[in-house]
Design a protein around this motif. Structure first.
Motif, PDB file in Angstrom:
ATOM      1  N   ASP A   1      -2.655 146.291 -49.322  1.00  0.00           N
ATOM      2  CA  ASP A   1      -2.939 147.540 -49.516  1.00  0.00           C
ATOM      3  C   ASP A   1      -1.736 148.324 -50.592  1.00  0.00           C
ATOM      4  O   ASP A   1      -1.829 149.340 -50.841  1.00  0.00           O
ATOM      5  CB  ASP A   1      -2.456 148.301 -48.050  1.00  0.00           C
ATOM      6  CG  ASP A   1      -3.707 147.952 -47.158  1.00  0.00           C
ATOM      7  OD1 ASP A   1      -4.762 147.845 -47.374  1.00  0.00           O
ATOM      8  OD2 ASP A   1      -3.253 147.724 -45.935  1.00  0.00           O
ATOM      9  N   THR A   2      -0.732 147.315 -50.752  1.00  0.00           N
ATOM     10  CA  THR A   2       0.252 147.811 -51.760  1.00  0.00           C
ATOM     11  C   THR A   2       0.365 147.253 -53.106  1.00  0.00           C
ATOM     12  O   THR A   2       1.096 147.519 -53.700  1.00  0.00           O
ATOM     13  CB  THR A   2       1.555 147.752 -50.963  1.00  0.00           C
ATOM     14  OG1 THR A   2       1.935 146.340 -50.740  1.00  0.00           O
ATOM     15  CG2 THR A   2       1.625 148.565 -49.887  1.00  0.00           C
TER      16      THR A   2
ATOM     17  N   GLY B   1      -0.197 146.391 -56.695  1.00  0.00           N
ATOM     18  CA  GLY B   1      -0.239 147.279 -57.658  1.00  0.00           C
ATOM     19  C   GLY B   1       0.680 148.519 -57.785  1.00  0.00           C
ATOM     20  O   GLY B   1       1.228 149.367 -58.710  1.00  0.00           O
ATOM     21  N   ASP B   2       1.483 148.561 -56.714  1.00  0.00           N
ATOM     22  CA  ASP B   2       2.777 149.400 -56.363  1.00  0.00           C
ATOM     23  C   ASP B   2       3.778 148.768 -57.185  1.00  0.00           C
ATOM     24  O   ASP B   2       3.775 147.580 -57.279  1.00  0.00           O
ATOM     25  CB  ASP B   2       2.926 149.837 -54.932  1.00  0.00           C
ATOM     26  CG  ASP B   2       1.745 150.819 -54.311  1.00  0.00           C
ATOM     27  OD1 ASP B   2       0.937 151.060 -55.266  1.00  0.00           O
ATOM     28  OD2 ASP B   2       2.087 150.813 -53.185  1.00  0.00           O
ATOM     29  N   PRO B   3       4.762 149.661 -57.775  1.00  0.00           N
ATOM     30  CA  PRO B   3       5.970 149.017 -58.389  1.00  0.00           C
ATOM     31  C   PRO B   3       6.718 148.229 -57.142  1.00  0.00           C
ATOM     32  O   PRO B   3       6.785 148.560 -55.854  1.00  0.00           O
ATOM     33  CB  PRO B   3       6.789 150.187 -58.707  1.00  0.00           C
ATOM     34  CG  PRO B   3       6.204 151.357 -58.118  1.00  0.00           C
ATOM     35  CD  PRO B   3       4.818 151.118 -57.596  1.00  0.00           C
ATOM     36  N   TYR B   4       7.319 147.120 -57.770  1.00  0.00           N
ATOM     37  CA  TYR B   4       8.341 146.205 -57.029  1.00  0.00           C
ATOM     38  C   TYR B   4       7.654 145.342 -55.887  1.00  0.00           C
ATOM     39  O   TYR B   4       8.260 144.743 -54.999  1.00  0.00           O
ATOM     40  CB  TYR B   4       9.547 147.088 -56.216  1.00  0.00           C
ATOM     41  CG  TYR B   4      10.186 147.949 -57.152  1.00  0.00           C
ATOM     42  CD1 TYR B   4      10.931 147.324 -58.245  1.00  0.00           C
ATOM     43  CD2 TYR B   4       9.972 149.239 -57.250  1.00  0.00           C
ATOM     44  CE1 TYR B   4      11.505 148.051 -59.044  1.00  0.00           C
ATOM     45  CE2 TYR B   4      10.796 150.217 -58.248  1.00  0.00           C
ATOM     46  CZ  TYR B   4      11.427 149.355 -59.248  1.00  0.00           C
ATOM     47  OH  TYR B   4      11.977 150.181 -60.282  1.00  0.00           O
ATOM     48  N   VAL B   5       6.249 145.385 -55.750  1.00  0.00           N
ATOM     49  CA  VAL B   5       5.406 144.367 -54.974  1.00  0.00           C
ATOM     50  C   VAL B   5       5.371 143.281 -55.707  1.00  0.00           C
ATOM     51  O   VAL B   5       5.056 143.096 -56.625  1.00  0.00           O
ATOM     52  CB  VAL B   5       4.081 145.075 -54.423  1.00  0.00           C
ATOM     53  CG1 VAL B   5       3.264 144.216 -53.540  1.00  0.00           C
ATOM     54  CG2 VAL B   5       4.378 146.457 -53.712  1.00  0.00           C
TER      55      VAL B   5
ATOM     56  N   LEU C   1       7.016 144.087 -61.335  1.00  0.00           N
ATOM     57  CA  LEU C   1       6.498 145.278 -62.190  1.00  0.00           C
ATOM     58  C   LEU C   1       5.293 144.837 -63.066  1.00  0.00           C
ATOM     59  O   LEU C   1       4.470 145.899 -63.652  1.00  0.00           O
ATOM     60  CB  LEU C   1       7.721 145.905 -62.968  1.00  0.00           C
ATOM     61  CG  LEU C   1       8.737 146.214 -62.123  1.00  0.00           C
ATOM     62  CD1 LEU C   1       9.942 146.968 -63.104  1.00  0.00           C
ATOM     63  CD2 LEU C   1       8.281 147.878 -61.676  1.00  0.00           C
TER      64      LEU C   1
ATOM     65  N   PHE D   1       2.055 146.285 -61.859  1.00  0.00           N
ATOM     66  CA  PHE D   1       2.038 147.765 -61.732  1.00  0.00           C
ATOM     67  C   PHE D   1       1.818 148.232 -63.196  1.00  0.00           C
ATOM     68  O   PHE D   1       1.247 149.128 -63.445  1.00  0.00           O
ATOM     69  CB  PHE D   1       3.535 147.985 -61.334  1.00  0.00           C
ATOM     70  CG  PHE D   1       3.856 149.523 -61.461  1.00  0.00           C
ATOM     71  CD1 PHE D   1       2.986 150.617 -60.941  1.00  0.00           C
ATOM     72  CD2 PHE D   1       4.650 149.859 -62.314  1.00  0.00           C
ATOM     73  CE1 PHE D   1       3.380 152.005 -61.083  1.00  0.00           C
ATOM     74  CE2 PHE D   1       4.950 151.313 -62.487  1.00  0.00           C
ATOM     75  CZ  PHE D   1       4.419 152.383 -62.079  1.00  0.00           C
TER      76      PHE D   1
ATOM     77  N   LYS E   1      -1.542 147.706 -64.517  1.00  0.00           N
ATOM     78  CA  LYS E   1      -2.493 148.638 -63.618  1.00  0.00           C
ATOM     79  C   LYS E   1      -2.367 150.093 -64.293  1.00  0.00           C
ATOM     80  O   LYS E   1      -3.369 150.596 -64.483  1.00  0.00           O
ATOM     81  CB  LYS E   1      -2.239 148.544 -62.259  1.00  0.00           C
ATOM     82  CG  LYS E   1      -2.976 149.725 -61.556  1.00  0.00           C
ATOM     83  CD  LYS E   1      -2.556 149.747 -59.977  1.00  0.00           C
ATOM     84  CE  LYS E   1      -3.055 150.904 -59.275  1.00  0.00           C
ATOM     85  NZ  LYS E   1      -2.414 151.116 -57.763  1.00  0.00           N
ATOM     86  N   THR E   2      -1.085 150.504 -64.537  1.00  0.00           N
ATOM     87  CA  THR E   2      -1.000 151.772 -65.105  1.00  0.00           C
ATOM     88  C   THR E   2      -1.538 151.947 -66.308  1.00  0.00           C
ATOM     89  O   THR E   2      -2.154 152.829 -66.795  1.00  0.00           O
ATOM     90  CB  THR E   2       0.540 152.023 -65.194  1.00  0.00           C
ATOM     91  OG1 THR E   2       1.071 152.098 -63.773  1.00  0.00           O
ATOM     92  CG2 THR E   2       1.009 153.415 -65.783  1.00  0.00           C
TER      93      THR E   2
ATOM     94  N   GLN F   1      -5.281 152.062 -66.229  1.00  0.00           N
ATOM     95  CA  GLN F   1      -5.950 153.405 -65.642  1.00  0.00           C
ATOM     96  C   GLN F   1      -5.681 154.466 -66.605  1.00  0.00           C
ATOM     97  O   GLN F   1      -6.494 155.366 -66.660  1.00  0.00           O
ATOM     98  CB  GLN F   1      -4.838 153.854 -64.336  1.00  0.00           C
ATOM     99  CG  GLN F   1      -5.627 152.980 -63.040  1.00  0.00           C
ATOM    100  CD  GLN F   1      -4.392 153.245 -61.817  1.00  0.00           C
ATOM    101  OE1 GLN F   1      -3.574 153.462 -62.066  1.00  0.00           O
ATOM    102  NE2 GLN F   1      -5.135 153.087 -60.712  1.00  0.00           N
TER     103      GLN F   1
END
Length: 109
Positions: A31-32, A34-38, A57, A60, A63-64, A67
């Motif tokens: 669920d997280t 692609g979020d930073p720091y995962v 990172l 992340f 992905k950024t 996108q």
């Protein structure tokens, strides 16, 4: 041991799929992702209970950037009995018009 990169396109979209035969994505981070720091990296036993460590990172940032290019990403695990992760990147074909020549190589020679 194996990473497969596939690319397909139609009049509507361009799709790149990257899959591997590793352990796949941990259910705890799906669920997280692609979020930073995962991250799924382990501390190598240095942390309490082998807790995940690192900044995480890279995914992340990738992905950024994707996108920002107009892509949509999805990620999932292979269906049992297979193992591994799958990342699917889809761009609207219009994002490529004027940027990338998607004509098959044989016709350009």
């Amino acid at each position: 041991t194996e990473v497969v990169v596939e690319a397909r396109w139609s009049e509507q979209e361009v799709i790149v799929t990257v899959s591997d035969d590793g352990p796949g994505f941990s259910p705890e981070i799906m669920d997280t992702l692609g979020d930073p720091y995962v991250t799924t990296r382990r501390t190598g036993g240095k942390g309490v209970g082998g807790e995940a460590s690192g900044l995480g990172l890279g995914f992340f940032i990738a992905k950024t950037l994707l996108q920002r290019s107009g892509a949509q990403l999805s990620y999932l695990n292979q269906t049992l009995p297979k193992t591994g992760a799958i990342v699917r990147i889809v761009w609207p074909r219009a994002e490529f018009i004027g940027h990338v020549d998607l004509t098959p190589l044989q016709t350009r020679i």
